[in-house]
Design an enzyme around this catalytic site. Structure first.
Site, mmCIF file in Angstrom:
data_model
loop_
_atom_site.group_PDB
_atom_site.id
_atom_site.type_symbol
_atom_site.label_atom_id
_atom_site.label_comp_id
_atom_site.label_asym_id
_atom_site.label_seq_id
_atom_site.Cartn_x
_atom_site.Cartn_y
_atom_site.Cartn_z
ATOM 1 N N ASP A 49 45.491 15.727 -63.534
ATOM 2 C CA ASP A 49 46.937 15.924 -63.596
ATOM 3 C C ASP A 49 47.503 15.281 -64.861
ATOM 4 O O ASP A 49 47.421 14.065 -65.045
ATOM 5 C CB ASP A 49 47.598 15.291 -62.369
ATOM 6 N N LYS A 79 52.999 19.849 -66.726
ATOM 7 C CA LYS A 79 54.382 19.894 -66.266
ATOM 8 C C LYS A 79 55.353 20.204 -67.402
ATOM 9 O O LYS A 79 55.114 19.841 -68.560
ATOM 10 C CB LYS A 79 54.768 18.552 -65.627
ATOM 11 N N HIS A 112 59.076 19.254 -63.973
ATOM 12 C CA HIS A 112 58.875 17.815 -63.862
ATOM 13 C C HIS A 112 60.033 17.073 -63.185
ATOM 14 O O HIS A 112 59.837 16.016 -62.572
ATOM 15 C CB HIS A 112 58.633 17.232 -65.266
#
Length: 275
Positions: A49, A79, A112
């Site tokens: 991630d 993101k 985000h």
């Protein structure tokens, strides 16, 4: 079925998301991030991630390629940052992230932050990116119920994931129930409280009793709440320690005690007052 490092959750569009991943928030650019990702993949992780604002997408992509693993075996999340929100700018931001990652697609692309006045246009663009195959799933991060209510009233695609801070000291059962009811998987970031509560004597005692570390107890708590969890570390020994959470379980009494430790502790961003 017992959980293990290969366990996944099936998202609302059928994509399989590994239950445990490596977060690289604030991991330094360059060799440090690259080696952390390689260490995680070597240890059996298949979920990484990152985010545009972290500044290390290039290093994550380099490690994915260097690992020698098939691309389809590694789940990569990035993101959309706040300043890139809006319809056209979201499309451009995704292209930049793909270029920096050196990937043709990401497995999960997240908004985000619930930026007021821009998040709905951003979501329309996310839906387009999904349809074009630039990402296999789309979702949000730091969205609370009122943000999701607004989004769902306009969305064509229900978010697959809501990534939020979650740990026993920030336990939001109403948000978890809301997401479960809507078919949105919840992913816990900062599960280790950025170290702020690892020394809590109640957690330390529980860890001692199980022959585990406080970090492992907090990660296991997330897993037993059916959360996806992405602890961050750049140290190989801790990356491996964080994955060694499938050979024990917390009792119902342990879980209740941990649940009762909530103090609404945000160690990062608090979206409560974002309209």
């Amino acid at each position: 079925m017992a959980l293990n490092l290969q366990s996944t959750v099936k998202l609302n569009n059928g994509v399989e998301l590994p239950r445990l991943g490596l977060g690289v928030f604030r991991a330094p650019r360059g060799q440090v991030t690259r080696q952390a990702v390689l260490s995680a993949l070597s240890a059996g992780y298949r979920h990484i991630d990152t985010a545009r604002i972290y500044g290390n997408e290039r290093d994550v992509g380099a490690a994915v390629r260097e690992s020698g693993l098939p691309r389809e075996d590694i789940f990569v999340t990035t993101k959309l940052w706040n300043e890139d929100q809006g319809y056209d700018s979201t499309l451009r931001a995704c292209e930049r992230s793909l270029k920096d990652l050196g990937l043709e697609y990401v497995d999960l692309y997240l908004v985000h932050w619930p930026v007021p006045g821009r998040r709905l246009d951003s979501w329309r663009a996310m839906e387009k990116l999904l349809a074009e195959g630039k990402c296999r799933a789309i979702g949000v991060s730091n969205f609370l119920e009122h943000h999701l209510d607004q989004l769902l009233a306009h969305a064509q695609v229900v978010p697959a994931v809501n990534q939020v801070e979650q740990h026993p000291f920030l336990y939001q059962p109403s948000l978890l129930r809301y997401c479960a009811d809507k078919g949105i998987a919840v992913e816990a970031y900062s599960p280790l409280t950025k170290g702020l509560r690892l020394g809590d004597p109640r957690v330390v005692e529980m860890a001692r009793r199980h022959g585990k570390s406080p970090a492992q107890v907090l990660i296991r708590w997330c897993l037993q709440h059916e959360l996806v969890v992405i602890p961050k570390s750049v140290h190989e020994e801790r990356i491996r320690e964080n994955a060694s959470v499938f050979d024990f379980s917390l009792s119902s009494e342990d879980m209740q005690r941990l649940d009762g430790m909530n103090e609404d502790l945000y160690t990062g961003w608090d979206p409560t007052d974002v309209p």
